[in-house]
Design a protein around this motif. Structure first.
Motif, PDB file in Angstrom:
ATOM      1  N   ALA A  11      -8.677  -0.108  10.872  1.00 38.41           N
ATOM      2  CA  ALA A  11      -8.868   0.978   9.911  1.00 38.41           C
ATOM      3  C   ALA A  11     -10.292   1.505  10.005  1.00 38.41           C
ATOM      4  CB  ALA A  11      -8.573   0.501   8.498  1.00 38.41           C
TER       5      ALA A  11
ATOM      6  N   ARG B 205      -8.590   1.872  -0.839  1.00 39.07           N
ATOM      7  CA  ARG B 205      -8.129   3.243  -0.989  1.00 39.07           C
ATOM      8  C   ARG B 205      -9.079   4.179  -0.256  1.00 39.07           C
ATOM      9  NH1 ARG B 205      -8.041   6.002  -6.876  1.00 39.07           N
ATOM     10  NH2 ARG B 205     -10.276   5.921  -6.494  1.00 39.07           N
TER      11      ARG B 205
ATOM     12  N   LEU C 156      -6.011   4.611   8.515  1.00 39.75           N
ATOM     13  CA  LEU C 156      -5.346   3.581   9.308  1.00 39.75           C
ATOM     14  C   LEU C 156      -5.245   4.033  10.760  1.00 39.75           C
ATOM     15  CD1 LEU C 156      -2.486   2.495   6.859  1.00 39.75           C
ATOM     16  CD2 LEU C 156      -4.770   1.506   7.155  1.00 39.75           C
TER      17      LEU C 156
ATOM     18  N   ILE D  35      -3.379   9.259   9.020  1.00 39.92           N
ATOM     19  CA  ILE D  35      -2.783   8.439   7.951  1.00 39.92           C
ATOM     20  C   ILE D  35      -3.902   7.743   7.173  1.00 39.92           C
ATOM     21  CG2 ILE D  35      -1.292   6.461   7.461  1.00 39.92           C
ATOM     22  CD1 ILE D  35       0.259   8.895   8.391  1.00 39.92           C
ATOM     23  N   TYR D  36      -3.881   7.858   5.843  1.00 39.48           N
ATOM     24  CA  TYR D  36      -4.894   7.202   5.027  1.00 39.48           C
ATOM     25  C   TYR D  36      -4.239   6.501   3.832  1.00 39.48           C
ATOM     26  CZ  TYR D  36      -4.452  11.340   2.017  1.00 39.48           C
ATOM     27  OH  TYR D  36      -3.965  12.338   1.210  1.00 39.48           O
ATOM     28  N   VAL D  37      -4.933   5.533   3.267  1.00 38.69           N
ATOM     29  CA  VAL D  37      -4.416   4.723   2.156  1.00 38.69           C
ATOM     30  C   VAL D  37      -4.679   5.461   0.843  1.00 38.69           C
ATOM     31  CG1 VAL D  37      -4.594   2.518   0.943  1.00 38.69           C
ATOM     32  CG2 VAL D  37      -4.831   2.592   3.437  1.00 38.69           C
ATOM     33  N   THR D  38      -3.607   5.694   0.074  1.00 35.29           N
ATOM     34  CA  THR D  38      -3.766   6.357  -1.228  1.00 35.29           C
ATOM     35  C   THR D  38      -3.864   5.351  -2.382  1.00 35.29           C
ATOM     36  OG1 THR D  38      -1.365   6.608  -1.406  1.00 35.29           O
ATOM     37  CG2 THR D  38      -2.594   8.458  -0.482  1.00 35.29           C
TER      38      THR D  38
ATOM     39  N   TYR E   1       4.073  11.447   8.943  1.00 36.84           N
ATOM     40  CA  TYR E   1       4.150  10.550   7.786  1.00 36.84           C
ATOM     41  C   TYR E   1       5.322   9.578   7.897  1.00 36.84           C
ATOM     42  CZ  TYR E   1       4.812   9.042   2.949  1.00 36.84           C
ATOM     43  OH  TYR E   1       4.986   8.284   1.816  1.00 36.84           O
TER      44      TYR E   1
ATOM     45  N   ILE F 166       0.843  -1.193   0.000  1.00 38.75           N
ATOM     46  CA  ILE F 166       0.000   0.000   0.000  1.00 38.75           C
ATOM     47  C   ILE F 166       0.881   1.246   0.000  1.00 38.75           C
ATOM     48  CG2 ILE F 166      -1.996  -1.012   1.151  1.00 38.75           C
ATOM     49  CD1 ILE F 166      -0.998   0.229   3.775  1.00 38.75           C
ATOM     50  N   THR F 167       0.331   2.337  -0.493  1.00 33.78           N
ATOM     51  CA  THR F 167       0.963   3.646  -0.311  1.00 33.78           C
ATOM     52  C   THR F 167       0.031   4.479   0.565  1.00 33.78           C
ATOM     53  OG1 THR F 167      -0.055   4.541  -2.328  1.00 33.78           O
ATOM     54  CG2 THR F 167       2.131   3.567  -2.542  1.00 33.78           C
ATOM     55  N   ILE F 168       0.615   5.401   1.311  1.00 36.88           N
ATOM     56  CA  ILE F 168      -0.169   6.165   2.277  1.00 36.88           C
ATOM     57  C   ILE F 168       0.025   7.659   2.079  1.00 36.88           C
ATOM     58  CG2 ILE F 168      -0.149   4.335   4.011  1.00 36.88           C
ATOM     59  CD1 ILE F 168       2.068   5.938   5.474  1.00 36.88           C
TER      60      ILE F 168
END
Length: 665
Positions: free
Chosen positions: A534, A497, A501, A478-481, A514, A464-466
């Motif tokens: 989440a 997405r 989190l 923090i959130y999932v991109t 971050y 995942i990217t955040i």
């Protein structure tokens, strides 16, 4: 769509690739958590992507890994061996439905341009979309007309306007319209000594935006919509180096009334985003712009009849190259003026800027009330293109700079400023429970907490990217991109997405910045089992347009309205202190508050008036939620309760606000 990597991303962002195999951790950038692109080595022995490191160094002056002091000029390209190793990593073609080819990363661009059937199909479909665009516009217009009431006709040009759809922007400041307060105006005993400024003046302007790429994003963030207390669609921010910034005519605080002839003053937030993201080479926007108080506007009109607004773009070879411009302030007029152009400098060679030009904006940043120091900072932080919007009045000589010692040469360093967080962050962490409140404003969206436990191989990545982090300028959770097609979370399918989190293996992520969150995710991903908590934001309105497809063409981030559905323990409160003189006004209006029919609604900043303390301070933004005034919580208050509290503050007020980033269009 990027023609080099075949995926959607901002022009200034890194390319995206789908790698066939797990990539060795030694070849991963510890900022973006992706395999290195254009790797750069630091003197302390760490390696990052060029763009990741460049963006990081704009805000910080230390290495992300060991926090040793660092400047971007000290870094250098990685060795040819490392770059070759990275280029040989095997990637999958992004058009996997039509093409199952694999190749080295360095070969992907040639494959897309010459051999990929999926990319050819995409280009032909895009070409077909471009041709019937007028038909699409008619369909949108017809849809808009059936769903939205038509506004009264408004005069074109620069006439003063009081429009139904934009009452807060232009309402007489002495009125007490329900749901609206404008502390920009106070009726005091000293009223007879105040200038005669009885109403705000706004103008409607039709602006034509041209895009070479019809799919290119406009580059502004918006807030509001009929499903929020703001009502209108309001520009919160203009992004640097964007289409809107280069045009220079739209500024934060402008109200967007129409898009390509469709009235959007009474549509929902999601509908407005959909209209503004509609692709096309030409976009017609009708906007309502604040011009300040009526007496000031009259003075400006009398002096600006012969003035000309000019757009000038200077291109630097690198960030450190000076433009050779000396800037100055005047004592009798707000704003920044060009004092001189240094002989042989970039601006002098370009020849389009002149002595005594007034700088209205640089790269979309409004400088009508700015300082030379602020202008120098914008120029120095720009990598290449510096877009000026200037006002020129022929035949006026600049006064002797001795009358104001505040000059700035954009070739020298500007005054230093702190990039730290809120000055009251520590105190807010201690007593934040005082502002914790039931998040009862979730119109259209609700949050659902979920726990995801998965078994995995120790070397297998989460994939995942955040985004976000408490060091972000909006202090976001923090959130999932994105969820990459490799990795255990993609295979599991429960993390999506946009999910926020909360924790990983019991470690709280909600207060981390971050880089701390990246470190926590990486260290816990090395175990055989991972448990993620989440928060999923769910839309309650099935009739809203789906933006998932449209968002593929944009650098993805959550919509502004989805942040409003977060529980209050994830809100980051910060204090903004405004000061003013006895005869000044605060300069902002608010909407919202408790009403019998609607119940509790948040108070939002709707208007910030040019030339006032709120405007000059630049910390308060349209769409910010007011949580407290001078430490007194605003939740549950009505307008009639909050208005006197704001008007009682004579010279200083502390606003506790939550600021969410507007939706990107």
């Amino acid at each position: 769509l990027c023609c080099e990597c075949g995926q959607f991303h901002l022009v200034l962002d890194n390319h995206l690739y789908n790698f066939q195999d797990e990539v060795d951790d030694e070849l991963i950038c510890h900022i973006c958590l992706q395999p290195l692109l254009q790797p750069m080595d630091t003197p302390c022995g760490h390696t990052y992507c060029f763009k990741c490191l460049e963006n990081f160094m704009q805000e910080y002056s230390f290495c992300p890994m060991d926090r040793k002091k660092l400047s971007f000029q000290q870094c250098h390209k990685s060795s040819l061996l490392v770059r070759n190793l990275l280029d040989k990593l095997v990637v999958l073609c992004p058009f996997k439905a039509e093409c199952q080819q694999t190749m080295q990363r360095c070969e992907l661009e040639a494959h897309l341009q010459n051999r990929c059937p999926g990319f050819r199909k995409y280009k032909s479909e895009l070409q077909r979309k471009k041709n019937p665009i007028s038909k699409g516009k008619e369909d949108l217009s017809a849809k808009g007309e059936t769903n939205t009431p038509k506004d009264p006709e408004v005069p074109s040009g620069g006439s003063a306007l009081v429009a139904e759809s934009s009452g807060a922007a232009v309402v007489s400041l002495g009125t007490a319209e329900p749901g609206l307060v404008n502390p920009a105006f106070e009726e005091t005993e000293e009223g007879e000594n105040l200038p005669q400024r009885t109403s705000l003046v706004a103008e409607t302007t039709t602006i034509e935006i041209h895009r070479e790429d019809p799919e290119e994003e406009l580059g502004m963030r918006i807030v509001g919509g009929k499903d929020t207390p703001l009502g209108n669609i309001v520009v919160q921010e203009v992004l640097r180096d964007s289409v809107i910034a280069a045009d220079g005519r739209i500024a934060p605080g402008d109200h967007i009334l129409e898009v390509n002839g469709v009235n959007i003053s009474s549509v929902t937030h999601c509908q407005a985003v959909s209209f503004l993201r509609h692709p096309g080479p030409v976009l017609h926007l009708m906007v309502l712009q604040e011009k300040g108080f009526s007496n000031k506007t009259a003075q400006q009109d009398s002096t600006s009849t012969n003035r000309e607004v000019i757009h000038v773009t200077l291109i630097k070879r690198d960030r450190s190259e000076p433009l050779g411009i000396k800037l100055i302030r005047k004592t009798d007029e707000a704003g920044i003026f060009i004092l001189d152009l240094l002989e042989g400098g970039l601006a002098a060679k370009n020849g389009k800027l002149s002595r005594n030009d007034r700088v209205l904006s640089i790269n979309g940043q409004d400088l009508r009330q700015g300082t030379p120091e602020a202008a120098a900072q914008i120029i120095q932080s720009t990598e290449s293109r510096v877009n000026f919007v200037i006002l020129r009045q022929p035949g006026v000589q600049l006064p002797d700079p001795a009358e104001d010692g505040s000059t700035s040469n954009s070739s020298s360093s500007s005054s230093s400023s702190s990039n730290g967080g809120s000055p009251v962050h520590h105190r807010r962490r201690l007593d934040q429970n005082h502002y914790r409140r039931k998040s009862n404003y979730q119109k259209g969206y609700a949050s659902h907490e979920k726990t995801v436990a998965i078994k995995k191989e120790p070397k297998e990545s989460l994939g995942i990217t955040i985004g976000g982090g408490r060091d972000n300028k909006n202090k976001l959770p923090i959130y999932v991109t994105s969820v990459q097609p490799i990795g255990c979370l993609f295979r599991d399918g429960r993390i999506k997405r946009g999910d926020v989190l909360l924790s990983i293996n019991g470690i709280d992520l909600t207060h981390l910045n971050y880089y701390e969150a990246v470190s926590a995710l990486k260290s816990n991903a090395a175990s055989h089992s991972v448990t993620l908590k989440a928060l999923e934001i769910l839309s309650l309105n099935s009739t809203e347009p789906s933006l998932d497809i449209r968002e593929q063409g944009f650098s993805w981030s959550p919509l502004w309205i989805t942040w409003l559905g977060l529980p209050s323990y994830l809100h980051f409160c910060q204090d903004i202190v405004l000061s003013k003189g006895n005869l000044e006004s605060w300069g902002f209006s608010i909407v919202g508050g408790f009403e019998e029919i609607k119940g509790n609604q948040p108070f939002f900043i709707k208007t910030i008036v040019p030339g006032t303390p709120a405007f000059r301070d630049r910390k308060l933004k349209c769409g910010d939620e007011i949580v407290a005034v001078n430490g007194v919580p605003a939740i549950g208050m009505s307008n009639s309760e909050l208005i006197p509290m704001l008007k009682e503050q004579r010279n200083k007020v502390t606003l506790t606000v939550v600021s969410w980033p507007g939706s990107l269009v």
